[in-house]
Design an enzyme around this catalytic site. Structure first.
Site, PDB file in Angstrom:
ATOM      1  N   GLY A 229      -8.506  30.606  14.126  1.00 67.44           N
ATOM      2  CA  GLY A 229      -8.563  31.611  13.074  1.00 67.44           C
ATOM      3  C   GLY A 229      -7.947  32.946  13.458  1.00 67.44           C
ATOM      4  O   GLY A 229      -7.995  33.903  12.674  1.00 67.44           O
ATOM      5  N   PRO A 273      -6.258  27.819  18.353  1.00 65.05           N
ATOM      6  CA  PRO A 273      -5.296  28.562  17.528  1.00 65.05           C
ATOM      7  C   PRO A 273      -4.249  27.649  16.902  1.00 65.05           C
ATOM      8  O   PRO A 273      -3.776  26.709  17.540  1.00 65.05           O
ATOM      9  CB  PRO A 273      -4.631  29.499  18.541  1.00 65.05           C
ATOM     10  CG  PRO A 273      -4.710  28.761  19.831  1.00 65.05           C
ATOM     11  CD  PRO A 273      -5.986  27.967  19.787  1.00 65.05           C
ATOM     12  N   GLY A 274      -3.932  27.887  15.675  1.00 68.79           N
ATOM     13  CA  GLY A 274      -2.850  27.143  15.023  1.00 68.79           C
ATOM     14  C   GLY A 274      -1.817  28.158  14.596  1.00 68.79           C
ATOM     15  O   GLY A 274      -0.754  28.313  15.187  1.00 68.79           O
ATOM     16  N   ARG A 275      -2.213  28.906  13.572  1.00 70.58           N
ATOM     17  CA  ARG A 275      -1.338  29.924  13.011  1.00 70.58           C
ATOM     18  C   ARG A 275      -0.847  30.923  14.064  1.00 70.58           C
ATOM     19  O   ARG A 275       0.321  31.303  14.053  1.00 70.58           O
ATOM     20  CB  ARG A 275      -2.137  30.682  11.951  1.00 70.58           C
ATOM     21  CG  ARG A 275      -1.476  31.884  11.355  1.00 70.58           C
ATOM     22  CD  ARG A 275      -2.543  32.729  10.645  1.00 70.58           C
ATOM     23  NE  ARG A 275      -3.516  31.886   9.987  1.00 70.58           N
ATOM     24  CZ  ARG A 275      -3.418  31.475   8.729  1.00 70.58           C
ATOM     25  NH1 ARG A 275      -2.401  31.850   7.995  1.00 70.58           N
ATOM     26  NH2 ARG A 275      -4.337  30.719   8.202  1.00 70.58           N
ATOM     27  N   ARG A 311       1.988  28.550   0.503  1.00 68.04           N
ATOM     28  CA  ARG A 311       0.934  29.547   0.714  1.00 68.04           C
ATOM     29  C   ARG A 311       0.808  30.595  -0.400  1.00 68.04           C
ATOM     30  O   ARG A 311      -0.300  30.895  -0.831  1.00 68.04           O
ATOM     31  CB  ARG A 311       1.103  30.248   2.073  1.00 68.04           C
ATOM     32  CG  ARG A 311       0.982  29.299   3.273  1.00 68.04           C
ATOM     33  CD  ARG A 311       0.981  30.052   4.601  1.00 68.04           C
ATOM     34  NE  ARG A 311      -0.259  30.770   4.797  1.00 68.04           N
ATOM     35  CZ  ARG A 311      -0.395  32.075   4.745  1.00 68.04           C
ATOM     36  NH1 ARG A 311       0.649  32.853   4.546  1.00 68.04           N
ATOM     37  NH2 ARG A 311      -1.568  32.629   4.914  1.00 68.04           N
ATOM     38  N   TYR A 315      -2.817  30.292  -1.899  1.00 70.25           N
ATOM     39  CA  TYR A 315      -3.820  31.269  -1.445  1.00 70.25           C
ATOM     40  C   TYR A 315      -3.492  32.701  -1.872  1.00 70.25           C
ATOM     41  O   TYR A 315      -4.102  33.632  -1.335  1.00 70.25           O
ATOM     42  CB  TYR A 315      -3.901  31.308   0.085  1.00 70.25           C
ATOM     43  CG  TYR A 315      -3.981  30.003   0.813  1.00 70.25           C
ATOM     44  CD1 TYR A 315      -5.156  29.254   0.816  1.00 70.25           C
ATOM     45  CD2 TYR A 315      -2.901  29.543   1.563  1.00 70.25           C
ATOM     46  CE1 TYR A 315      -5.240  28.077   1.550  1.00 70.25           C
ATOM     47  CE2 TYR A 315      -2.981  28.367   2.290  1.00 70.25           C
ATOM     48  CZ  TYR A 315      -4.150  27.638   2.270  1.00 70.25           C
ATOM     49  OH  TYR A 315      -4.228  26.491   2.989  1.00 70.25           O
ATOM     50  N   CYS A 344       9.291  23.761 -11.699  1.00 64.91           N
ATOM     51  CA  CYS A 344       8.918  23.933 -13.100  1.00 64.91           C
ATOM     52  C   CYS A 344       7.427  24.159 -13.256  1.00 64.91           C
ATOM     53  O   CYS A 344       6.696  23.283 -13.736  1.00 64.91           O
ATOM     54  CB  CYS A 344       9.411  22.759 -13.927  1.00 64.91           C
ATOM     55  SG  CYS A 344      11.190  22.835 -14.113  1.00 64.91           S
ATOM     56  N   GLU A 345       6.963  25.304 -12.821  1.00 67.44           N
ATOM     57  CA  GLU A 345       5.568  25.726 -12.933  1.00 67.44           C
ATOM     58  C   GLU A 345       5.568  27.241 -12.973  1.00 67.44           C
ATOM     59  O   GLU A 345       6.288  27.881 -12.200  1.00 67.44           O
ATOM     60  CB  GLU A 345       4.763  25.315 -11.685  1.00 67.44           C
ATOM     61  CG  GLU A 345       4.728  23.846 -11.411  1.00 67.44           C
ATOM     62  CD  GLU A 345       3.364  23.220 -11.658  1.00 67.44           C
ATOM     63  OE1 GLU A 345       2.438  23.933 -12.088  1.00 67.44           O
ATOM     64  OE2 GLU A 345       3.255  22.015 -11.408  1.00 67.44           O
ATOM     65  N   TYR A 373       1.751  26.644   8.487  1.00 73.14           N
ATOM     66  CA  TYR A 373       1.412  26.186   7.138  1.00 73.14           C
ATOM     67  C   TYR A 373       2.597  26.390   6.193  1.00 73.14           C
ATOM     68  O   TYR A 373       2.438  26.689   5.022  1.00 73.14           O
ATOM     69  CB  TYR A 373       0.131  26.886   6.624  1.00 73.14           C
ATOM     70  CG  TYR A 373      -1.002  26.760   7.612  1.00 73.14           C
ATOM     71  CD1 TYR A 373      -1.612  25.529   7.820  1.00 73.14           C
ATOM     72  CD2 TYR A 373      -1.435  27.838   8.377  1.00 73.14           C
ATOM     73  CE1 TYR A 373      -2.615  25.376   8.766  1.00 73.14           C
ATOM     74  CE2 TYR A 373      -2.441  27.693   9.327  1.00 73.14           C
ATOM     75  CZ  TYR A 373      -3.024  26.458   9.517  1.00 73.14           C
ATOM     76  OH  TYR A 373      -4.007  26.300  10.451  1.00 73.14           O
TER      77      TYR A 373
HETATM   78  C1  LIG Z   1      -7.233  24.885  10.696  1.00 71.33           C
HETATM   79  C2  LIG Z   1      -8.112  24.816  11.867  1.00 71.33           C
HETATM   80  C3  LIG Z   1      -7.812  25.553  13.006  1.00 71.33           C
HETATM   81  C4  LIG Z   1      -6.650  26.498  13.078  1.00 71.33           C
HETATM   82  O1  LIG Z   1      -6.793  27.556  12.192  1.00 71.33           O
HETATM   83  P1  LIG Z   1      -5.775  28.775  12.295  1.00 71.33           P
HETATM   84  O2  LIG Z   1      -6.133  29.704  11.207  1.00 71.33           O
HETATM   85  O3  LIG Z   1      -4.414  28.208  12.126  1.00 71.33           O
HETATM   86  O4  LIG Z   1      -5.968  29.362  13.647  1.00 71.33           O
HETATM   87  C5  LIG Z   1      -8.607  25.395  14.103  1.00 71.33           C
HETATM   88  N1  LIG Z   1      -9.686  24.563  14.079  1.00 71.33           N
HETATM   89  C6  LIG Z   1     -10.013  23.845  13.002  1.00 71.33           C
HETATM   90  C7  LIG Z   1     -11.167  22.942  13.047  1.00 71.33           C
HETATM   91  C8  LIG Z   1      -9.249  23.951  11.850  1.00 71.33           C
HETATM   92  O5  LIG Z   1      -9.579  23.242  10.772  1.00 71.33           O
END
Ligand SMILES: *Cc1c(COP(=O)(O)O)cnc(C)c1O
Length: 416
Positions: A229, A273-275, A311, A315, A344-345, A373
């Protein structure tokens, strides 16, 4: 005016430029910068110091195979939410012990898929614990805890608290313990994820503290995963600051150290971490295809529909934009314009009432912070082709790391 070109200031494209890249690879196009991606991996890998720790890359943010290999080279482990993610991680070279399967609401076959490969699984509900117990009594597993409080930038990304579907609630811990006994299951890991895109670390640290209190009551733990997150500044052109990782890392390291010295044992601490890893390492390039005024609004029509970047539609997300022409950023007086795609939306809006310089047909749009994402949520809606992905490597060279869809791809799964 310099504020308008963040990519220019940071040298994102090196010797290259958006116009040339679009000419070479077609429009729209995702472009990643390897140096930025590695830098973000390193920041996250060094977040917790003085205790066994690794960051688990959340592949759902970006699942490009080349980027996954780089994350692995940087020493990251990875989270998977589905068998498809597991297979791709294996292809990228991740070992079973480096993969953590954190799904929700899956059936027996998906748990077997991971267990057969010796990949640790996490259960998202008591029901899923019971399912794993019934197919693999005596095995080790993890659970996802819902700490009862969440955080995030949008209702759809808050992933803990009473109003979300995720995790096992704190009121169900006793029941969890009796299920573990009944099926002779060994709880070796706990994880939580309170939501996405926090820019202040207080909520994350508080949740981590409560999590460690809970952890003390499970003697067999080998893994404590605080979740992801970590936010990035999507409003960088307006001067938004960065998440203070030094402070977060210092406080988290201290908490972890104190816990480890009281608790003893060999525990690996993790974040997810992903994002944070991929968002700023990627931009999306597109082309202005048509301009019009309608009911007092100036519309900039582009080839960046929500099939390419979901996105903003999904969101209401903000992405900073740059306008380029013939290899240089466009400067000049700003006016409010609404940037839309070719789907087309009526919800196909990339940016509403955005202050932009005078735009012309054929100009290039650079969408910042599109590496997370972005492609991973893209689709073939309206039978549009998903774009190619290009990497600018450490030597400044551009390399195709995923080809654009072809029309043949649209027929691939039909018997024709
Ligand atoms: C999506 C997710 C993440 C990564 O979230 P980010 O906002 O990209 O950091 C980590 N853990 C779980 C379980 C998730 O579903």
């Amino acid at each position: 005016m310099t504020k308008l070109s963040y990519t220019m200031q940071t040298g994102f494209f090196g010797e290259l430029d958006p116009t040339a890249l679009l000419k070479k690879y077609g429009s729209p196009l995702y472009v990643y910068n390897e140096a930025v991606f590695r830098e973000r991996c390193r920041e996250m890998q060094s977040l917790i110091k003085g205790s066994p720790y690794t960051a688990n890359y959340s592949i759902k943010a970006n699942s490009n195979l080349t980027l996954l290999k780089i994350a692995r080279e940087e020493g990251m482990y990875a989270d998977a939410m589905s068998p498809g993610e597991i297979i791709v991680l294996e292809k990228a070279g991740f070992l079973p012990e480096q993969i953590f399967f954190v799904p929700n609401n899956v059936d027996e076959s998906e748990f077997r898929f991971a267990l057969d490969r010796n990949i640790l699984v996490s259960c998202d509900s008591l029901d899923q614990v019971e399912l794993v117990g019934s197919i693999a009594s005596g095995s080790s597993l993890a659970v996802r805890i819902n700490p009862g409080v969440g955080a995030g930038h949008h209702e759809k990304v808050v992933t803990a608290g009473k109003k979300t579907k995720f995790g096992i609630g704190m009121d169900k811990i006793d029941e969890l313990k009796s299920l573990l006994t009944r099926y002779d299951l060994h709880l070796v890991g706990i994880n939580q994820h309170i939501g996405s895109l926090f820019m202040e670390s207080d909520a994350y640290l508080a949740a981590a503290g409560h999590f460690l209190e809970l952890a003390a009551s499970f003697p067999e733990l080998r893994l404590i995963d605080f979740g992801g997150g970590f936010g990035i500044p999507y409003h960088k052109l307006a001067g938004e600051g960065r998440l203070d990782l030094d402070k977060l890392g210092r406080e988290l390291s201290a908490m972890v150290k104190a816990f480890a010295s009281n608790h003893g044992g060999d525990i690996l601490f993790k974040t997810e971490p992903g994002r944070y890893i991929s968002a700023e390492s990627g931009v999306l390039l597109g082309t202005v295809t048509a301009l019009k005024e309608n009911g007092g609004t100036d519309y900039v029509g582009t080839d960046i529909g929500f099939n390419v970047l979901a996105r903003p539609t999904m969101y209401d997300s903000w992405h900073d934009l740059e306008v380029w022409r013939d290899g240089v950023p466009v400067e000049g007086e700003l006016s409010q314009q609404t940037v839309v795609g070719n789907i087309c939306e009526s919800g196909d809006i990339l940016a509403r009432d955005r202050e932009l310089p005078h735009v012309m047909r054929g100009d290039n749009i650079v969408v910042l912070d599109a590496g997370a994402y972005g492609f991973s949520m893209s689709s073939n809606y309206n039978n549009r082709l998903r774009p190619a992905e290009v990497l600018i490597d450490l030597n400044g060279n551009d390399r195709l790391i995923r080809r654009r869809d072809t029309y043949d791809d649209l027929f691939r799964q039909f018997d024709v």
